[in-house]
Design a protein around this motif. Sequence first.
Motif, PDB file in Angstrom:
ATOM      1  N   PRO A  76      42.224  42.016  39.483  1.00 32.09           N
ATOM      2  CA  PRO A  76      41.976  43.232  39.179  1.00 32.09           C
ATOM      3  C   PRO A  76      40.600  43.720  38.289  1.00 32.09           C
ATOM      4  O   PRO A  76      39.981  44.735  38.852  1.00 32.09           O
ATOM      5  CB  PRO A  76      43.096  44.143  38.769  1.00 32.09           C
ATOM      6  CG  PRO A  76      44.039  43.182  39.315  1.00 32.09           C
ATOM      7  CD  PRO A  76      43.552  41.723  39.023  1.00 32.09           C
ATOM      8  N   SER A  77      40.417  43.204  37.419  1.00 29.02           N
ATOM      9  CA  SER A  77      39.401  43.436  36.631  1.00 29.02           C
ATOM     10  C   SER A  77      37.845  43.338  37.163  1.00 29.02           C
ATOM     11  O   SER A  77      36.989  43.990  36.871  1.00 29.02           O
ATOM     12  CB  SER A  77      39.333  42.406  35.435  1.00 29.02           C
ATOM     13  OG  SER A  77      39.214  41.070  35.751  1.00 29.02           O
ATOM     14  N   MET A 150      46.987  36.912  41.243  1.00 33.16           N
ATOM     15  CA  MET A 150      48.288  37.042  40.291  1.00 33.16           C
ATOM     16  C   MET A 150      47.973  35.969  39.050  1.00 33.16           C
ATOM     17  O   MET A 150      47.858  36.205  37.820  1.00 33.16           O
ATOM     18  CB  MET A 150      49.768  36.698  40.726  1.00 33.16           C
ATOM     19  CG  MET A 150      50.051  37.714  41.813  1.00 33.16           C
ATOM     20  SD  MET A 150      51.518  37.079  42.643  1.00 33.16           S
ATOM     21  CE  MET A 150      51.749  38.341  43.744  1.00 33.16           C
ATOM     22  N   LEU A 151      47.631  34.685  39.453  1.00 34.33           N
ATOM     23  CA  LEU A 151      47.260  33.740  38.172  1.00 34.33           C
ATOM     24  C   LEU A 151      46.340  34.223  37.238  1.00 34.33           C
ATOM     25  O   LEU A 151      46.153  33.862  36.116  1.00 34.33           O
ATOM     26  CB  LEU A 151      47.213  32.323  38.809  1.00 34.33           C
ATOM     27  CG  LEU A 151      46.921  30.957  38.034  1.00 34.33           C
ATOM     28  CD1 LEU A 151      48.244  30.832  37.295  1.00 34.33           C
ATOM     29  CD2 LEU A 151      46.391  29.995  38.668  1.00 34.33           C
ATOM     30  N   SER A 152      44.953  34.592  38.042  1.00 34.92           N
ATOM     31  CA  SER A 152      43.853  35.000  37.302  1.00 34.92           C
ATOM     32  C   SER A 152      44.213  36.042  36.246  1.00 34.92           C
ATOM     33  O   SER A 152      43.818  36.178  35.235  1.00 34.92           O
ATOM     34  CB  SER A 152      42.887  35.415  38.474  1.00 34.92           C
ATOM     35  OG  SER A 152      42.264  34.552  39.133  1.00 34.92           O
ATOM     36  N   TYR A 153      45.176  37.194  36.819  1.00 31.45           N
ATOM     37  CA  TYR A 153      45.473  38.321  36.197  1.00 31.45           C
ATOM     38  C   TYR A 153      46.343  37.851  34.795  1.00 31.45           C
ATOM     39  O   TYR A 153      46.106  38.175  33.741  1.00 31.45           O
ATOM     40  CB  TYR A 153      46.400  39.159  36.997  1.00 31.45           C
ATOM     41  CG  TYR A 153      46.684  40.402  36.173  1.00 31.45           C
ATOM     42  CD1 TYR A 153      46.172  41.560  36.139  1.00 31.45           C
ATOM     43  CD2 TYR A 153      48.439  40.550  35.750  1.00 31.45           C
ATOM     44  CE1 TYR A 153      46.497  42.729  35.611  1.00 31.45           C
ATOM     45  CE2 TYR A 153      48.692  41.834  35.298  1.00 31.45           C
ATOM     46  CZ  TYR A 153      47.949  42.697  35.131  1.00 31.45           C
ATOM     47  OH  TYR A 153      48.348  44.050  34.730  1.00 31.45           O
ATOM     48  N   ILE A 154      47.350  36.640  35.003  1.00 29.78           N
ATOM     49  CA  ILE A 154      48.009  36.066  33.722  1.00 29.78           C
ATOM     50  C   ILE A 154      47.023  35.716  32.793  1.00 29.78           C
ATOM     51  O   ILE A 154      47.179  35.841  31.748  1.00 29.78           O
ATOM     52  CB  ILE A 154      49.003  35.087  34.368  1.00 29.78           C
ATOM     53  CG1 ILE A 154      50.132  35.891  35.129  1.00 29.78           C
ATOM     54  CG2 ILE A 154      49.434  34.485  33.075  1.00 29.78           C
ATOM     55  CD1 ILE A 154      51.193  35.190  35.681  1.00 29.78           C
ATOM     56  N   ALA A 155      45.915  34.733  33.570  1.00 27.60           N
ATOM     57  CA  ALA A 155      45.152  34.082  32.425  1.00 27.60           C
ATOM     58  C   ALA A 155      44.126  35.133  31.789  1.00 27.60           C
ATOM     59  O   ALA A 155      43.649  34.579  30.707  1.00 27.60           O
ATOM     60  CB  ALA A 155      44.284  33.268  33.606  1.00 27.60           C
ATOM     61  N   GLU A 156      43.835  36.314  32.291  1.00 32.95           N
ATOM     62  CA  GLU A 156      43.242  37.400  31.534  1.00 32.95           C
ATOM     63  C   GLU A 156      43.977  37.871  30.523  1.00 32.95           C
ATOM     64  O   GLU A 156      43.487  38.880  29.626  1.00 32.95           O
ATOM     65  CB  GLU A 156      42.730  38.100  32.213  1.00 32.95           C
ATOM     66  CG  GLU A 156      41.791  37.957  33.452  1.00 32.95           C
ATOM     67  CD  GLU A 156      41.252  39.157  34.343  1.00 32.95           C
ATOM     68  OE1 GLU A 156      40.116  38.832  34.843  1.00 32.95           O
ATOM     69  OE2 GLU A 156      42.041  40.206  34.219  1.00 32.95           O
ATOM     70  N   GLY A 157      45.355  37.578  30.071  1.00 39.69           N
ATOM     71  CA  GLY A 157      46.147  38.076  29.161  1.00 39.69           C
ATOM     72  C   GLY A 157      46.911  39.178  29.465  1.00 39.69           C
ATOM     73  O   GLY A 157      47.767  39.633  28.553  1.00 39.69           O
ATOM     74  N   HIS A 158      46.994  39.631  30.723  1.00 40.64           N
ATOM     75  CA  HIS A 158      47.722  40.916  31.167  1.00 40.64           C
ATOM     76  C   HIS A 158      49.226  40.453  31.252  1.00 40.64           C
ATOM     77  O   HIS A 158      50.161  41.438  31.448  1.00 40.64           O
ATOM     78  CB  HIS A 158      47.294  41.388  32.562  1.00 40.64           C
ATOM     79  CG  HIS A 158      45.763  41.790  32.207  1.00 40.64           C
ATOM     80  ND1 HIS A 158      45.387  42.906  31.544  1.00 40.64           N
ATOM     81  CD2 HIS A 158      44.638  41.139  33.006  1.00 40.64           C
ATOM     82  CE1 HIS A 158      44.007  42.877  31.756  1.00 40.64           C
ATOM     83  NE2 HIS A 158      43.751  42.149  32.433  1.00 40.64           N
ATOM     84  N   GLY A 159      49.467  39.190  31.511  1.00 42.67           N
ATOM     85  CA  GLY A 159      51.046  38.765  31.365  1.00 42.67           C
ATOM     86  C   GLY A 159      51.348  38.209  30.251  1.00 42.67           C
ATOM     87  O   GLY A 159      52.267  37.322  30.208  1.00 42.67           O
ATOM     88  N   ARG A 160      51.260  39.046  29.156  1.00 42.76           N
ATOM     89  CA  ARG A 160      51.852  38.544  27.990  1.00 42.76           C
ATOM     90  C   ARG A 160      53.276  38.693  28.022  1.00 42.76           C
ATOM     91  O   ARG A 160      53.913  39.487  28.324  1.00 42.76           O
ATOM     92  CB  ARG A 160      51.317  39.625  26.664  1.00 42.76           C
ATOM     93  CG  ARG A 160      49.731  39.663  26.368  1.00 42.76           C
ATOM     94  CD  ARG A 160      49.447  40.470  25.089  1.00 42.76           C
ATOM     95  NE  ARG A 160      48.022  40.104  24.790  1.00 42.76           N
ATOM     96  CZ  ARG A 160      47.148  40.894  25.288  1.00 42.76           C
ATOM     97  NH1 ARG A 160      47.510  41.931  26.067  1.00 42.76           N
ATOM     98  NH2 ARG A 160      46.038  40.714  24.967  1.00 42.76           N
ATOM     99  N   GLY A 161      53.812  37.612  27.646  1.00 37.73           N
ATOM    100  CA  GLY A 161      55.262  37.403  27.738  1.00 37.73           C
ATOM    101  C   GLY A 161      55.639  36.049  28.667  1.00 37.73           C
ATOM    102  O   GLY A 161      56.589  35.436  28.565  1.00 37.73           O
TER     103      GLY A 161
END
Length: 282
Positions: A76-77, A150-161
């Motif tokens: 999304p970024s 989704m994986l890229s989103y997590i890698a950007e730090g949005h999936g903290r946790g």
Amino acid sequence: MAAKGREGHLERTAGEPRDADLHEVRLGRIDQVNERVRLFRLDLVSGPAKFLPGQWLDTYIPGVAKAGGFTITSAPSAALANPEPYLELAVQESPDNEPAAWLWRPVDEILGETLRVRVGGKFVFPPGDGVPNKVVFVAGGVGVNPLISMLSYIAEGHGRGVGDVRFLYASKLPRNGKLLDIVFLDRITGLFGEGKVKGEVKLYVTAAGDAVSQGTTSINGAQVQVQPRRLTLADVEAAIGEHRQDQGTVVYVCGPPTMTDELVEKLGPVMDPRRVLTERWW
């Protein structure tokens, strides 16, 4: 994912959530990933645009009566970037799908063309009840498309946790025999290899003869387990591990109909079906 079947994309997804706004985009770049898949960069002419990882685009092409449906593969970024916001699509060759066939015309005929797109879909990360602790992604072929966003989103730090990500990827070997020409494998392994995502990558490759050897190989710093066979339910269960009753564990499954339907059905007794999320485009 390209829309297929007798019904058009808009008819099949009439009950899905979608934005009211249409965005103009320009085909700014086209890359040939392998003999089956092209990668498209859609530069936003009107934007920026907001979407959740996993969503798709209603894609309106000049001179094509029906809209196509293609999953956004960028994070999304990228659509909020300044000064050059863009969306990315990976489209498999499909001569019977008119929008996909148009996108597979000679590059010099379509590069720079302006399209209109609208965001839609509910197969997204994070799930509605919040960010999970463990995520198991199960991709088959171009079913990898929503999962790479989704994986890229997590890698950007949005999936903290999210402390543990297991990425199980089943694909045919490209004709040139190169693993890295499997769509998005380079990007996936890079995110794990750089330590932006914690967990493991397993690759299940089907090919003629003995073109693929079983074993562990290093790709972009990530240790990838390669299996020269089809992915099975046992592989998914092993990735879930002891966390099958843990409400902090979620499984995303996206791939060909037979694979997806079978895995989702068989995972029902294994874990809470509400924790097994899937995208069906058929």
